[in-house]
Structure formats: C-alpha cells, structure tokens
Design an enzyme around this catalytic site. Structure first.
Site, mmCIF file in Angstrom:
data_model
loop_
_atom_site.group_PDB
_atom_site.id
_atom_site.type_symbol
_atom_site.label_atom_id
_atom_site.label_comp_id
_atom_site.label_asym_id
_atom_site.label_seq_id
_atom_site.Cartn_x
_atom_site.Cartn_y
_atom_site.Cartn_z
ATOM 1 N N HIS A 66 39.214 50.598 24.329
ATOM 2 C CA HIS A 66 39.507 49.935 23.058
ATOM 3 C C HIS A 66 40.917 49.349 23.100
ATOM 4 O O HIS A 66 41.716 49.672 23.987
ATOM 5 C CB HIS A 66 39.352 50.903 21.868
HETATM 6 P P1 TYD Z 1 38.090 58.127 20.396
HETATM 7 O O1 TYD Z 1 38.798 56.955 19.822
HETATM 8 O O2 TYD Z 1 36.656 57.974 20.773
HETATM 9 O O3 TYD Z 1 38.897 58.641 21.664
HETATM 10 P P2 TYD Z 1 39.110 57.865 23.048
HETATM 11 O O4 TYD Z 1 38.589 56.478 22.886
HETATM 12 O O5 TYD Z 1 40.584 57.845 23.259
HETATM 13 O O6 TYD Z 1 38.396 58.650 24.072
HETATM 14 O O7 TYD Z 1 38.259 59.345 19.407
HETATM 15 C C1 TYD Z 1 37.445 60.490 19.493
HETATM 16 C C2 TYD Z 1 37.141 60.991 18.096
HETATM 17 O O8 TYD Z 1 38.322 61.470 17.449
HETATM 18 C C3 TYD Z 1 36.535 59.923 17.206
HETATM 19 O O9 TYD Z 1 35.478 60.532 16.458
HETATM 20 C C4 TYD Z 1 37.653 59.560 16.266
HETATM 21 C C5 TYD Z 1 38.491 60.818 16.208
HETATM 22 N N1 TYD Z 1 39.927 60.585 15.978
HETATM 23 C C6 TYD Z 1 40.520 60.987 14.794
HETATM 24 O O10 TYD Z 1 39.867 61.523 13.893
HETATM 25 N N2 TYD Z 1 41.856 60.781 14.627
HETATM 26 C C7 TYD Z 1 42.613 60.209 15.591
HETATM 27 O O11 TYD Z 1 43.854 60.056 15.411
HETATM 28 C C8 TYD Z 1 41.988 59.777 16.815
HETATM 29 C C9 TYD Z 1 42.780 59.109 17.904
HETATM 30 C C10 TYD Z 1 40.643 59.981 16.970
#
Ligand code: TYD
Length: 134
Positions: free
Chosen positions: A49
């Site tokens: 992302h």
């Molecule tokens: P995600 O964005 O999928 O992580 P990455 O792409 O870095 O692997 O985030 C994983 C989950 O955590 C998603 O359900 C959103 C949640 N989340 C929060 O609730 N707060 C936050 O600050 C972040 C970064 C993620």
C-alpha cells in the site's frame, strides 16, 4: 524519492544500549501513533500500500527485514537490520516488507492516526494518483 535513512545516537555503556526518539531531533514530525509488527510468518510479504498523507519512521527494533519502495518513478530496496537506524517515508510511497527473520519487530512512528481512507491498496490506482499529482 521522499525516503531516507536516519542514524540514531546510541546511549550505550557496559549495561547495554538505549536509543531515544524525539520530535524535531530524530523524528521530523509530531508522532500521533505508534504501531509494531511482530511474529510475521516466514515468506510473508506485507504492506502492499501507499499513503496519501502520512509520514512514518520505520525502525526494526529487533531482527531484520527488507523493504521495497516505489514512488512511481523509481524503486529502492532497503534493509533494516539494526535498532540504531530508521527509515523515514514521506507521502505517496508504495511499500512492501519481506524477508522478516524470526523474532523481528518492525516499529512504525506515524504522523497521523489510523485512517483507512488514507490508504491506496491498489497498485494501478497508486500509479494513476501519482500521475495526477505530478
Ligand atoms: P495492514 O494495513 O493490513 O498491515 P500491513 O499492510 O502493514 O501488513 O493492517 C493490519 C490490520 O491492522 C488491519 O485490519 C488494520 C489494522 N490496523 C489498525 O487498526 N491500526 C493501525 O494503526 C494499523 C497500521 C493497522
């Protein structure tokens, strides 16, 4: 690319090491949120992302991982393998994190609260938004 490495001052003595992160010293933005990734499974590639409006400082406080960066014009591969260094990321950078070694903890200091509408999770959409903003 609006991304660069920051080397932190270590406060070390015979007891061990300590790094302190303060706004306007080690971190160029006021920190509104901190989160960390841990227990990332082998061969997992995460991220995929970009953010429209978010500055971050990524620090691998334990272990190591690699980060693929893409601002629509150039790409970079970064290795984070020491708690003494951080990776600053400005707006509009596509990122993928991979090659997490067991026990890795990747911490993120962020300039904004969590906001799903700030995410671009589709690569083609990312490229289109970057073209419009040039
Ligand atoms: P995600 O964005 O999928 O992580 P990455 O792409 O870095 O692997 O985030 C994983 C989950 O955590 C998603 O359900 C959103 C949640 N989340 C929060 O609730 N707060 C936050 O600050 C972040 C970064 C993620």
């Amino acid at each position: 690319m609006d991304a660069y490495m920051v080397t932190f001052q270590e406060h070390g003595d015979e007891r061990g090491m300590l790094v302190a992160l303060e706004y306007e010293k080690e971190c160029p933005f006021p920190i509104k949120r901190v989160y960390y990734m841990y227990d990332t499974k082998e061969k997992v590639r995460r991220g995929y992302h970009a953010h429209r409006n978010l500055q971050q400082l990524l620090i691998c406080v334990n272990g190591s991982c690699k980060i693929h960066l893409d601002d629509g014009e150039e790409t970079k591969e970064i290795i984070l393998d020491t708690p003494q260094k951080g990776l600053y990321l400005g707006n509009g950078i596509w990122r993928e994190m991979y090659d997490f070694t067991p026990g890795t903890v990747l911490m993120s200091l962020a300039s904004e609260l969590y906001d799903e509408t700030d995410y671009i999770r589709d690569y083609q959409q990312f490229i289109e938004e970057k073209k419009k903003n040039l």
